[in-house]
Write an enzyme that holds these catalytic residues in place. Structure first.
Site, mmCIF file in Angstrom:
data_model
loop_
_atom_site.group_PDB
_atom_site.id
_atom_site.type_symbol
_atom_site.label_atom_id
_atom_site.label_comp_id
_atom_site.label_asym_id
_atom_site.label_seq_id
_atom_site.Cartn_x
_atom_site.Cartn_y
_atom_site.Cartn_z
ATOM 1 N N HIS A 16 0.453 -1.201 0.162
ATOM 2 C CA HIS A 16 0.326 -0.324 -0.218
ATOM 3 C C HIS A 16 0.444 1.439 -0.220
ATOM 4 O O HIS A 16 1.266 1.376 1.012
ATOM 5 C CB HIS A 16 -1.127 0.302 0.897
ATOM 6 C CG HIS A 16 -1.696 1.479 1.152
ATOM 7 N ND1 HIS A 16 -3.382 0.606 1.393
ATOM 8 C CD2 HIS A 16 -1.703 2.174 1.424
ATOM 9 C CE1 HIS A 16 -4.041 2.230 1.638
ATOM 10 N NE2 HIS A 16 -3.058 2.798 1.092
ATOM 11 N N HIS A 18 1.179 5.294 -1.944
ATOM 12 C CA HIS A 18 1.357 6.064 -2.431
ATOM 13 C C HIS A 18 2.151 7.579 -2.579
ATOM 14 O O HIS A 18 3.477 7.593 -2.124
ATOM 15 C CB HIS A 18 0.804 7.588 -1.164
ATOM 16 C CG HIS A 18 -0.558 7.189 -0.622
ATOM 17 N ND1 HIS A 18 -1.925 7.663 -1.531
ATOM 18 C CD2 HIS A 18 -0.749 6.162 0.342
ATOM 19 C CE1 HIS A 18 -3.151 7.222 -0.719
ATOM 20 N NE2 HIS A 18 -2.037 6.172 0.427
ATOM 21 N N LEU A 19 2.295 6.904 -4.756
ATOM 22 C CA LEU A 19 3.750 7.625 -4.922
ATOM 23 C C LEU A 19 3.325 9.840 -5.685
ATOM 24 O O LEU A 19 4.170 10.077 -5.416
ATOM 25 C CB LEU A 19 4.115 6.717 -6.105
ATOM 26 C CG LEU A 19 4.853 5.632 -5.494
ATOM 27 C CD1 LEU A 19 5.915 4.642 -6.540
ATOM 28 C CD2 LEU A 19 6.054 6.045 -4.940
ATOM 29 N N ARG A 20 2.209 9.692 -5.510
ATOM 30 C CA ARG A 20 1.732 10.995 -6.836
ATOM 31 C C ARG A 20 2.198 11.180 -7.306
ATOM 32 O O ARG A 20 2.281 10.032 -7.990
ATOM 33 C CB ARG A 20 2.362 12.238 -5.007
ATOM 34 C CG ARG A 20 2.800 11.906 -3.748
ATOM 35 C CD ARG A 20 1.281 11.672 -3.572
ATOM 36 N NE ARG A 20 1.199 11.777 -1.523
ATOM 37 C CZ ARG A 20 0.463 11.443 -0.917
ATOM 38 N NH1 ARG A 20 -1.178 10.419 -1.686
ATOM 39 N NH2 ARG A 20 0.108 11.961 0.213
ATOM 40 N N ASN A 43 -4.831 7.885 -5.897
ATOM 41 C CA ASN A 43 -6.429 8.701 -5.411
ATOM 42 C C ASN A 43 -4.631 10.046 -5.310
ATOM 43 O O ASN A 43 -5.188 10.841 -5.050
ATOM 44 C CB ASN A 43 -6.273 8.912 -3.729
ATOM 45 C CG ASN A 43 -4.976 8.436 -3.068
ATOM 46 O OD1 ASN A 43 -4.046 7.921 -3.733
ATOM 47 N ND2 ASN A 43 -5.100 9.638 -1.858
ATOM 48 N N LYS A 99 -9.579 -0.029 -5.813
ATOM 49 C CA LYS A 99 -9.657 0.922 -4.265
ATOM 50 C C LYS A 99 -10.677 1.339 -3.883
ATOM 51 O O LYS A 99 -10.877 2.812 -4.390
ATOM 52 C CB LYS A 99 -8.156 1.272 -4.402
ATOM 53 C CG LYS A 99 -8.374 2.338 -2.934
ATOM 54 C CD LYS A 99 -7.342 1.511 -1.640
ATOM 55 C CE LYS A 99 -8.039 1.949 -0.608
ATOM 56 N NZ LYS A 99 -6.392 3.221 -0.293
ATOM 57 N N HIS A 136 -10.618 1.137 2.169
ATOM 58 C CA HIS A 136 -10.317 2.489 3.292
ATOM 59 C C HIS A 136 -11.589 1.637 3.678
ATOM 60 O O HIS A 136 -12.214 2.754 3.347
ATOM 61 C CB HIS A 136 -9.896 3.948 2.112
ATOM 62 C CG HIS A 136 -9.946 4.785 3.695
ATOM 63 N ND1 HIS A 136 -8.645 4.858 3.280
ATOM 64 C CD2 HIS A 136 -10.742 4.926 4.391
ATOM 65 C CE1 HIS A 136 -8.126 5.910 4.501
ATOM 66 N NE2 HIS A 136 -9.321 5.586 5.231
ATOM 67 N N HIS A 170 -5.065 -0.537 5.168
ATOM 68 C CA HIS A 170 -4.297 -0.245 6.781
ATOM 69 C C HIS A 170 -5.329 -0.086 7.975
ATOM 70 O O HIS A 170 -5.807 0.901 8.192
ATOM 71 C CB HIS A 170 -3.808 1.520 6.557
ATOM 72 C CG HIS A 170 -4.900 1.707 5.622
ATOM 73 N ND1 HIS A 170 -6.106 2.411 5.973
ATOM 74 C CD2 HIS A 170 -4.754 2.762 4.079
ATOM 75 C CE1 HIS A 170 -7.011 3.439 5.277
ATOM 76 N NE2 HIS A 170 -5.469 3.251 4.186
ATOM 77 N N ASP A 242 1.683 2.538 3.457
ATOM 78 C CA ASP A 242 0.927 2.944 3.609
ATOM 79 C C ASP A 242 1.120 5.215 3.555
ATOM 80 O O ASP A 242 0.918 6.007 3.953
ATOM 81 C CB ASP A 242 -0.992 3.297 4.444
ATOM 82 C CG ASP A 242 -1.783 4.731 4.089
ATOM 83 O OD1 ASP A 242 -1.896 5.066 3.232
ATOM 84 O OD2 ASP A 242 -2.390 5.013 5.103
ATOM 85 N N HIS A 246 2.975 14.417 1.949
ATOM 86 C CA HIS A 246 3.008 15.730 1.949
ATOM 87 C C HIS A 246 3.978 16.375 1.684
ATOM 88 O O HIS A 246 5.081 16.348 2.968
ATOM 89 C CB HIS A 246 1.377 15.680 2.394
ATOM 90 C CG HIS A 246 0.556 15.356 2.612
ATOM 91 N ND1 HIS A 246 -0.730 15.092 1.421
ATOM 92 C CD2 HIS A 246 -0.041 14.105 3.282
ATOM 93 C CE1 HIS A 246 -1.578 13.860 1.465
ATOM 94 N NE2 HIS A 246 -1.400 13.439 2.650
ATOM 95 N N ALA A 258 -3.157 14.482 5.888
ATOM 96 C CA ALA A 258 -2.815 12.960 6.976
ATOM 97 C C ALA A 258 -2.036 12.314 5.680
ATOM 98 O O ALA A 258 -2.552 11.971 4.372
ATOM 99 C CB ALA A 258 -4.792 12.806 6.642
HETATM 100 C C1 NCD Z 1 -3.284 9.305 2.612
HETATM 101 C C2 NCD Z 1 -2.677 9.635 1.603
HETATM 102 O O1 NCD Z 1 -2.299 10.969 1.335
HETATM 103 O O2 NCD Z 1 -3.035 9.666 0.194
HETATM 104 N N1 NCD Z 1 -3.090 9.359 3.933
HETATM 105 C C3 NCD Z 1 -3.278 8.641 4.935
HETATM 106 O O3 NCD Z 1 -3.615 9.422 6.161
HETATM 107 N N2 NCD Z 1 -3.221 7.632 4.620
HETATM 108 C C4 NCD Z 1 -4.962 8.723 1.680
HETATM 109 C C5 NCD Z 1 -4.970 7.305 2.507
HETATM 110 O O4 NCD Z 1 -4.501 5.829 2.629
HETATM 111 O O5 NCD Z 1 -5.973 7.133 3.638
HETATM 112 ZN ZN ZN Z 2 -3.590 5.303 1.661
#
Ligand code: NCD
Ligand code: ZN
Length: 339
Positions: A16, A18-20, A43, A99, A136, A170, A242, A246, A258
């Site tokens: 899991h 997030h690579l943006r 996302n 997802k 999620h 998560h 996860d 940011h 978050a």
């Molecule tokens: C994730 C994100 O920033 O994309 N943030 C997080 O707090 N985990 C989104 C997510 O997986 O809920």
């Molecule tokens: Zn996530």
């Protein structure tokens, strides 16, 4: 601790991640390169909803990794799909699963599902086609109860679609682990931070924005149950960081975003954690074996050796005009990747 300990992991996977995109992708992608692969979250803004966009995103990730072998398990942002759309997705190279986000539950999830009944035919077809559903799992209730309240939805899904592979992403509660025991078709990921911290670490003293994520860290009893399940390599529990970078200015701000950024230190910190609890022998299954078995994965060949030599965590990672602060910023961990 005994000096001179090390462990070599085969094909560690982050289930899991997030690579943006854009400059943030260029900064963070190489910081996951000790992993052999990852499940990539959809996302983005706008979310990755069609196979063409998914394929293009996968190629941008490959470029950001500069040729480093890395298995990219791509996900699509779930909305109701036709059979034709599901077939298109299933035939797209690198496609892993959908997802599902409840609408508005976390970062960039506004286009998520408001009413699960509308997803019924899609979920039926997914189970017939063997396409996994990643979820999620939070309600819109009181923040500490959101996961517990969502367990009824998981129970409903697991019962209604007994052949659908459903991943509770998560998980943060002992109650979610209990549910895992009840249904063979459920599996789960757990992050690094949820094995270590509780809400106290986030908000019990001075507020720690870099530990704020969704779902929020819970009680000591939850953390302890998750840690025991991970240390014992529960066969349906997988590591999913996860890791959710940011920009620093979005974290150290009123209205803190978050997400905890852990990718560059996840493997060393996991090795340290498992070594401390005399469970190093179970780390391979937790970070790769379970996932490969559950999903039938065959990631690129990659080995990483971790040893009990300190790692200095940078106060921030900076490039391409981006700046992101990791968990343990400025601190020393007692394990590191052996180069
Ligand atoms: C994730 C994100 O920033 O994309 N943030 C997080 O707090 N985990 C989104 C997510 O997986 O809920
Ligand atoms: Zn996530």
């Amino acid at each position: 601790m005994m000096a001179g300990m090390e462990i070599t992991l085969n094909a560690p996977l982050d289930m899991h991640l997030h690579l943006r995109d854009g400059d943030m992708l260029k900064l963070v992608a190489p910081l996951s390169s000790d992993f052999a692969g990852a499940v990539i979250m959809p996302n983005l803004v706008p979310p990755v909803t069609d196979p063409g966009a998914m394929l293009a995103y996968s190629e941008r990730i490959a470029a950001a990794m500069s040729g480093e072998p890395f298995s990219r398990y791509m996900t699509l942002f779930f909305t109701a799909q036709t059979e034709q759309q599901l077939r298109m997705a299933a035939e797209t190279p690198g496609f892993f699963g959908y997802k599902l986000y409840p609408a508005g539950i976390t970062t960039n999830s506004e286009g998520g599902v408001a009413n699960l009944a509308e997803a019924d035919s899609t979920l039926n077809m997914m189970q017939d086609m063997g396409i996994p559903l990643l979820v999620h799992g939070e309600s819109h209730g009181f923040v500490m109860d959101r996961e517990a309240e969502f367990l009824a939805v998981y129970r409903n899904l697991a019962t209604r679609y007994p052949r659908l592979r459903i991943c509770m992403e998560h998980i943060t509660t002992a109650a979610a682990l209990q549910l895992l025991e009840e249904f063979e078709n459920l599996c789960a990921t757990v992050t690094l931070q949820h094995l270590i911290i509780t809400l106290d670490d986030v908000a019990g003293g001075a507020l720690q924005p870099h530990l704020f994520c969704k779902p929020i860290a819970k009680r000591p009893g939850d953390r302890d149950a998750l840690l025991q399940a991970a240390l014992s390599a529960h066969p349906r529990l997988m590591f999913g960081s996860d890791s959710a970078p940011h920009p620093r200015c979005r974290k150290e701000a009123c209205g803190c975003a978050a997400g905890v950024f852990t990718a560059p230190l996840a493997l060393p910190r996991l090795a340290e954690l498992f070594a401390t609890h005399h469970a190093l022998d179970n780390l391979q299954d937790f970070v790769s074996g379970n996932a490969c078995r559950i999903y039938g994965l065959n990631p690129v060949q990659k080995q990483v050796t971790l040893h009990d030599t300190p790692m200095q965590v940078p106060t921030a990672y900076r490039s391409y005009g981006q700046q992101v602060v990791p968990m343990y910023a400025g601190e020393q961990l007692s394990w590191s990747v052996k180069r």
